[in-house]
Design an enzyme around this catalytic site. Structure first.
Site, PDB file in Angstrom:
ATOM      1  N   SER A   1      -5.247   5.037 -12.316  1.00 55.21           N
ATOM      2  CA  SER A   1      -4.946   5.724 -13.815  1.00 55.21           C
ATOM      3  C   SER A   1      -6.175   5.766 -14.617  1.00 55.21           C
ATOM      4  O   SER A   1      -5.872   6.474 -15.782  1.00 55.21           O
ATOM      5  CB  SER A   1      -3.876   4.606 -14.209  1.00 55.21           C
ATOM      6  OG  SER A   1      -2.719   4.945 -13.725  1.00 55.21           O
TER       7      SER A   1
ATOM      8  N   SER B   1      -2.292   7.412 -15.042  1.00 57.67           N
ATOM      9  CA  SER B   1      -1.363   7.453 -16.307  1.00 57.67           C
ATOM     10  C   SER B   1      -2.228   7.516 -17.655  1.00 57.67           C
ATOM     11  O   SER B   1      -1.672   7.779 -18.671  1.00 57.67           O
ATOM     12  CB  SER B   1      -0.649   6.079 -16.612  1.00 57.67           C
ATOM     13  OG  SER B   1      -1.596   4.955 -16.714  1.00 57.67           O
TER      14      SER B   1
ATOM     15  N   LYS C   1      -5.443   4.379 -25.446  1.00 54.12           N
ATOM     16  CA  LYS C   1      -4.234   4.384 -24.866  1.00 54.12           C
ATOM     17  C   LYS C   1      -3.292   3.927 -25.287  1.00 54.12           C
ATOM     18  O   LYS C   1      -3.370   2.569 -25.783  1.00 54.12           O
ATOM     19  CB  LYS C   1      -4.429   4.053 -23.142  1.00 54.12           C
ATOM     20  CG  LYS C   1      -3.430   4.680 -22.519  1.00 54.12           C
ATOM     21  CD  LYS C   1      -3.743   4.161 -21.126  1.00 54.12           C
ATOM     22  CE  LYS C   1      -2.526   4.433 -19.885  1.00 54.12           C
ATOM     23  NZ  LYS C   1      -2.761   3.990 -18.483  1.00 54.12           N
TER      24      LYS C   1
END
Length: 501
Positions: free
Chosen positions: A188, A164, A84
């Site tokens: 997330s 996210s 990420k």
């Protein structure tokens, strides 16, 4: 922005070129070949207007590094991992999805990434995310960032990948990497894992270092694995877990970090008492039917199901929000001040001003009211009281109380509903009343989601939530369920939603 604007094809080392490095007759080893196949798949399915948009940038040396790790006989053997883009890696910038950090090329690895490399894992590239971990606007669209655009769900490309860690979940589901690393503050990891039909594990906060990760909340932030199976997730967690002297929250991690794959193959649910949140499916009947089948599978695997009711407490959510606002404004200032890269922002106030200056790119779809509110949330006494309240309601009076009162090993519930339509104009469309993931997030306790089936070919996951540091036991329970699961799991179509098989 040199790293971000180059075409992905220009960042790749081709398989023939790698073969030539070892001589005219050299052939790429299996890890090198697999890495190149992943790269080729990303180029085919992730780019362009119809692509998934899950990968922001690729590591140009990934295939070569995979081959070297394989030859060295490392534990992960050159397996590819997408990271990420709020986690620092030495070869790529770390943007958090924001144009303000497009040149945040720090040249350093987060400690978890250093551990990953030591274990033979290979950073394949960086994944898209909800910009600033979805903590900029109250009207945002999950999976969108100014750097990466919108991430699409591989099971239905007109539907949201959640956030996210949207890119990490979508990329794993699409077969772009062996596994990925996401981060979670509240949902997330588990939400994108659930709606993309993969395994996601939010470990106990403090199991994995947060050093050199763009912060949101010191109380709740953690990184964790996202993979196609519980075993793969456990392998990745084994590689990245452990204490870090720069992150006080990890002081006890070495006492609990272990080979998380141990016992997964033999794990049994026979006689295990499981607390069932039977009504936490949001009143959405199709999800309730999938959930009931999962409960039947658990029962047939020998588990003892105990009905548990959680009424919820709005005071916890209010307190959590105060904590997030305060910790974000405090810690993002520290991160920006100390980045060694040449970036145009050094404070939250600078970020707000940058977004106004670049409004056409940054503020087209939604604003920054959360940023503005965080900037004003500076009352330390109020923050400390809110943190104590949130932790107490989620931990001692939440998960701990439910486990003790009903004498159960862990709790299960649906993770989220199915993916909703992408809507940049009006934002996300959540189904409320599903799961109890916020209890695990606010308390910092472990939360595993495992695919449990689908609603009209849109994946949904089953959550396993337990006490602090019960990470290994939760993974074992998830692996046992994974073997017992009877539901069909759809393969990604890489096209728009079509409920017809």
């Amino acid at each position: 922005m040199k790293h971000l604007l180059l075409p992905l094809a220009a960042l790749l080392i081709s398989t023939p070129a790698l073969a030539q490095q070892g001589g005219a007759e050299a052939e790429p080893n299996v890890a090198e070949r697999h890495a190149q196949e992943r790269i080729d798949r990303i180029l085919q399915f992730d780019r362009g207007a119809d692509g998934l948009g899950s990968v922001i940038v690729l590591n140009p040396a990934a295939a070569q590094e995979a081959g070297e790790a394989f030859e060295e006989g490392t534990p992960l053997g050159g397996r590819t991992v997408l990271v990420k883009d709020n986690i620092e890696t030495r070869e790529l910038p770390t943007t958090a999805g924001s144009l303000a950090l497009a040149d945040n090329d720090t040249g350093r690895d987060a400690p978890m990434i250093a551990r990953l490399r030591e274990a033979g894992g290979v950073v394949l590239g960086k994944t898209n995310l909800s910009e600033w971990a979805n903590f900029r606007s109250s009207d945002s669209t999950s999976g969108w960032s100014a750097v990466g655009g919108i991430t699409r769900n591989p099971h239905a490309t007109d539907r949201n990948a959640c956030g996210s860690s949207s890119g990490s979940g979508a990329a794993v589901a699409a077969g772009f990497a062996w596994a990925a690393i996401g981060t979670e503050t509240d949902g997330s990891i588990t939400c994108p894992a659930s709606v993309n039909g993969v395994v996601g594990f939010k470990p106990t906060v403090g199991m994995v270092s947060r050093t050199h990760v763009v912060p949101l909340s010191a109380s709740q932030d953690t990184a964790g694995p996202m993979a196609r199976s519980v075993t793969s997730a456990a392998m990745l967690l084994t590689a990245i877990a452990g204490s870090d002297p720069l992150d006080p929250a990890t002081a006890d991690a070495d006492d609990y970090a272990t080979d998380f794959t141990a016992g997964l193959a033999e794990a049994s649910l026979q006689g295990v008492r499981i607390g069932v949140l039977r009504d936490r499916f949001g009143g959405f009947a199709p999800l309730g039917e999938v959930y009931e089948q999962a409960l039947t599978d658990l029962r047939q695997a020998g588990a003892v199901l105990v009905d548990v009711t959680y009424e919820g407490n709005p005071e916890m959510g209010d307190a959590e929000y105060t904590v997030l606002l305060y910790e974000f404004q405090r810690d993002i200032n520290t991160y920006l001040e100390n980045s060694p890269a040449d970036i145009p922002v050094r404070s939250l106030a600078d970020l707000i001003a940058f977004n106004i200056e670049h409004a056409d790119q940054e503020l087209r779809w939604f604003g920054q009211d959360v940023f503005e509110l965080a900037l004003e949330t500076t009352d330390e006494a109020e923050y400390l009281e809110a943190r104590e309240t949130a932790r107490r309601l989620a931990g001692a009076e939440g998960i701990d109380a439910l486990l003790a009162e009903h004498d159960v090993a862990f709790l299960v519930a649906p993770t989220r509903g199915p993916a909703w339509n992408i809507d940049l104009l009006l934002g996300d469309h959540w189904l409320g009343g599903i799961g109890i993931g916020s209890l695990a997030a606010v308390s910092g306790y472990p939360h595993l989601t495992v695919p449990m089936g689908h609603v009209e070919r849109l994946p949904v996951g089953l959550s396993f939530i337990g006490a602090q540091w019960s990470d290994h036991a939760i993974l074992q329970a998830g692996a046992a369920y994974e073997r017992a699961r009877s539901a069909e799991l759809p393969e990604p179509s890489l096209t728009r939603w079509n409920p017809v098989p």
